[in-house]
Design a protein around this motif. Structure first.
Motif, PDB file in Angstrom:
ATOM      1  N   PHE A 104       0.818  -1.205   0.000  1.00  0.00           N
ATOM      2  CA  PHE A 104       0.000   0.000   0.000  1.00  0.00           C
ATOM      3  C   PHE A 104       0.857   1.263   0.000  1.00  0.00           C
ATOM      4  CE2 PHE A 104      -2.900  -3.216   1.616  1.00  0.00           C
ATOM      5  CZ  PHE A 104      -4.058  -2.924   0.909  1.00  0.00           C
TER       6      PHE A 104
ATOM      7  N   GLY B 200       2.065   3.316  -2.352  1.00  0.00           N
ATOM      8  CA  GLY B 200       1.556   4.423  -3.154  1.00  0.00           C
ATOM      9  C   GLY B 200       0.331   5.059  -2.530  1.00  0.00           C
ATOM     10  N   PHE B 201      -0.544   4.234  -1.984  1.00  0.00           N
ATOM     11  CA  PHE B 201      -1.758   4.743  -1.337  1.00  0.00           C
ATOM     12  C   PHE B 201      -1.403   5.554  -0.087  1.00  0.00           C
ATOM     13  CE2 PHE B 201      -5.400   4.383   1.537  1.00  0.00           C
ATOM     14  CZ  PHE B 201      -6.380   4.937   0.729  1.00  0.00           C
ATOM     15  N   ILE B 202      -0.434   5.067   0.686  1.00  0.00           N
ATOM     16  CA  ILE B 202      -0.004   5.784   1.894  1.00  0.00           C
ATOM     17  C   ILE B 202       0.561   7.153   1.519  1.00  0.00           C
ATOM     18  CG2 ILE B 202       1.685   5.800   3.781  1.00  0.00           C
ATOM     19  CD1 ILE B 202       1.329   2.698   3.843  1.00  0.00           C
TER      20      ILE B 202
ATOM     21  N   ASN C 178       0.022   8.915  -1.248  1.00  0.00           N
ATOM     22  CA  ASN C 178      -1.029   9.766  -1.798  1.00  0.00           C
ATOM     23  C   ASN C 178      -1.889  10.356  -0.679  1.00  0.00           C
ATOM     24  OD1 ASN C 178      -2.649  10.942  -3.883  1.00  0.00           O
ATOM     25  ND2 ASN C 178      -4.159   9.348  -3.491  1.00  0.00           N
ATOM     26  N   THR C 179      -2.249   9.536   0.294  1.00  0.00           N
ATOM     27  CA  THR C 179      -3.057  10.012   1.416  1.00  0.00           C
ATOM     28  C   THR C 179      -2.279  11.038   2.241  1.00  0.00           C
ATOM     29  OG1 THR C 179      -4.121   7.844   1.477  1.00  0.00           O
ATOM     30  CG2 THR C 179      -4.456   9.257   3.379  1.00  0.00           C
TER      31      THR C 179
ATOM     32  N   GLN D  32      -2.142  14.435   0.509  1.00  0.00           N
ATOM     33  CA  GLN D  32      -3.370  15.218   0.692  1.00  0.00           C
ATOM     34  C   GLN D  32      -3.361  15.933   2.038  1.00  0.00           C
ATOM     35  OE1 GLN D  32      -6.668  12.527   0.117  1.00  0.00           O
ATOM     36  NE2 GLN D  32      -6.018  12.007  -1.950  1.00  0.00           N
TER      37      GLN D  32
ATOM     38  N   ASP E  98     -11.526  -3.144   6.059  1.00  0.00           N
ATOM     39  CA  ASP E  98     -11.184  -2.326   4.898  1.00  0.00           C
ATOM     40  C   ASP E  98      -9.828  -1.658   5.164  1.00  0.00           C
ATOM     41  OD1 ASP E  98     -10.950  -0.488   2.826  1.00  0.00           O
ATOM     42  OD2 ASP E  98     -12.994   0.274   3.033  1.00  0.00           O
TER      43      ASP E  98
ATOM     44  N   GLN F 283      -7.736   0.090   3.212  1.00  0.00           N
ATOM     45  CA  GLN F 283      -7.561   1.463   2.739  1.00  0.00           C
ATOM     46  C   GLN F 283      -8.240   2.468   3.668  1.00  0.00           C
ATOM     47  OE1 GLN F 283      -8.667   1.632  -1.411  1.00  0.00           O
ATOM     48  NE2 GLN F 283      -6.663   0.870  -2.031  1.00  0.00           N
ATOM     49  N   LYS F 284      -9.400   2.131   4.158  1.00  0.00           N
ATOM     50  CA  LYS F 284     -10.093   3.024   5.105  1.00  0.00           C
ATOM     51  C   LYS F 284      -9.293   3.145   6.395  1.00  0.00           C
ATOM     52  CE  LYS F 284     -14.510   3.664   7.424  1.00  0.00           C
ATOM     53  NZ  LYS F 284     -15.846   3.130   7.675  1.00  0.00           N
TER      54      LYS F 284
ATOM     55  N   ILE G 138      -6.023   2.776   6.717  1.00  0.00           N
ATOM     56  CA  ILE G 138      -4.828   3.582   6.436  1.00  0.00           C
ATOM     57  C   ILE G 138      -5.197   5.061   6.399  1.00  0.00           C
ATOM     58  CG2 ILE G 138      -3.146   4.167   4.642  1.00  0.00           C
ATOM     59  CD1 ILE G 138      -3.018   1.142   4.000  1.00  0.00           C
ATOM     60  N   THR G 139      -6.287   5.390   5.712  1.00  0.00           N
ATOM     61  CA  THR G 139      -6.719   6.791   5.612  1.00  0.00           C
ATOM     62  C   THR G 139      -6.963   7.381   6.999  1.00  0.00           C
ATOM     63  OG1 THR G 139      -7.720   6.383   3.459  1.00  0.00           O
ATOM     64  CG2 THR G 139      -8.461   8.337   4.638  1.00  0.00           C
TER      65      THR G 139
END
Length: 193
Positions: A62, A64-66, A68-69, A72, A169, A171-172, A174-175
């Motif tokens: 994850f 890239g997702f980390i 990107n979050t 933001q 979930d 991704q949720k 991590i966000t």
């Protein structure tokens, strides 16, 4: 870049101490109180142990997702990505361990007792229950570190540790963790117009 790499063993030791404390969810943050964080307007990412900025992280599912979050959240604080001359460098660490939890069901016991003047004799024997069950869960941690590019000093670190199962979930989760962590970064959020 060598200065960043020299400080990694010390940072890793701090992270091990923080993440060795048991618990369900733990958010932490620590920073240098002598630093004016509002002067940091630009940043870049570096992978642990690497000397190339923004290198891909194939070991981080994850990753890239980390990033990107986190981007933001940093943007909401008025910071922008600059891979040429950033005023700060960010690095993140993740760790997931599979854990096992053992529980025992209640036991039902049957007992017999005999009593008379001056004596008592008795005994009990379990007849049902007492089964030991094992269940599996994951223990994950996510931590960020912020370095000043001019001095090479670690100026902020923040992280979160949480127990979870594979059915959640990710991704949720991590966000939520990234938002909690960057709330503790001592840069005031930029006001929306």
């Amino acid at each position: 870049m060598k200065r960043y790499l020299l400080q990694l063993p010390i940072c890793s030791f701090i992270l091990i101490l923080v993440f060795s404390v048991p618990g369900q969810a733990q958010v932490f943050s620590d920073y240098d109180g002598h630093v004016d964080f509002n002067k940091y307007k630009t940043y870049a990412w570096i992978a642990p142990g690497d000397s190339i900025l923004n290198r891909q992280r194939p070991d981080k599912l994850f990753g890239g997702f980390i990033m990107n979050t986190a981007n933001q959240e940093l943007k909401s604080k008025g910071m922008a990505v600059d891979t040429v001359q950033p005023s700060a460098i960010f690095i993140f660490h993740t760790k997931v361990q599979e854990k096992t939890k053992y529980t025992q069901s209640a036991t039902l016991s049957v007992g017999v007792g005999v009593a008379g003047p001056g004596y008592y004799a008795g005994g009990m024997a379990p007849v049902a229950g007492g089964e030991i069950r094992e269940s599996y869960y994951q223990n994950g941690s996510l931590a960020f570190e912020m370095f000043d590019t001019k001095t090479g000093h670690l100026i902020w670190t923040g992280g979160d540790k949480k127990d979870f199962t594979n059915s959640e979930d990710i991704q949720k989760m991590i966000t939520t963790s990234v938002k909690k962590i960057f709330k503790k970064l001592p840069i005031k959020a930029k006001k929306k117009k």
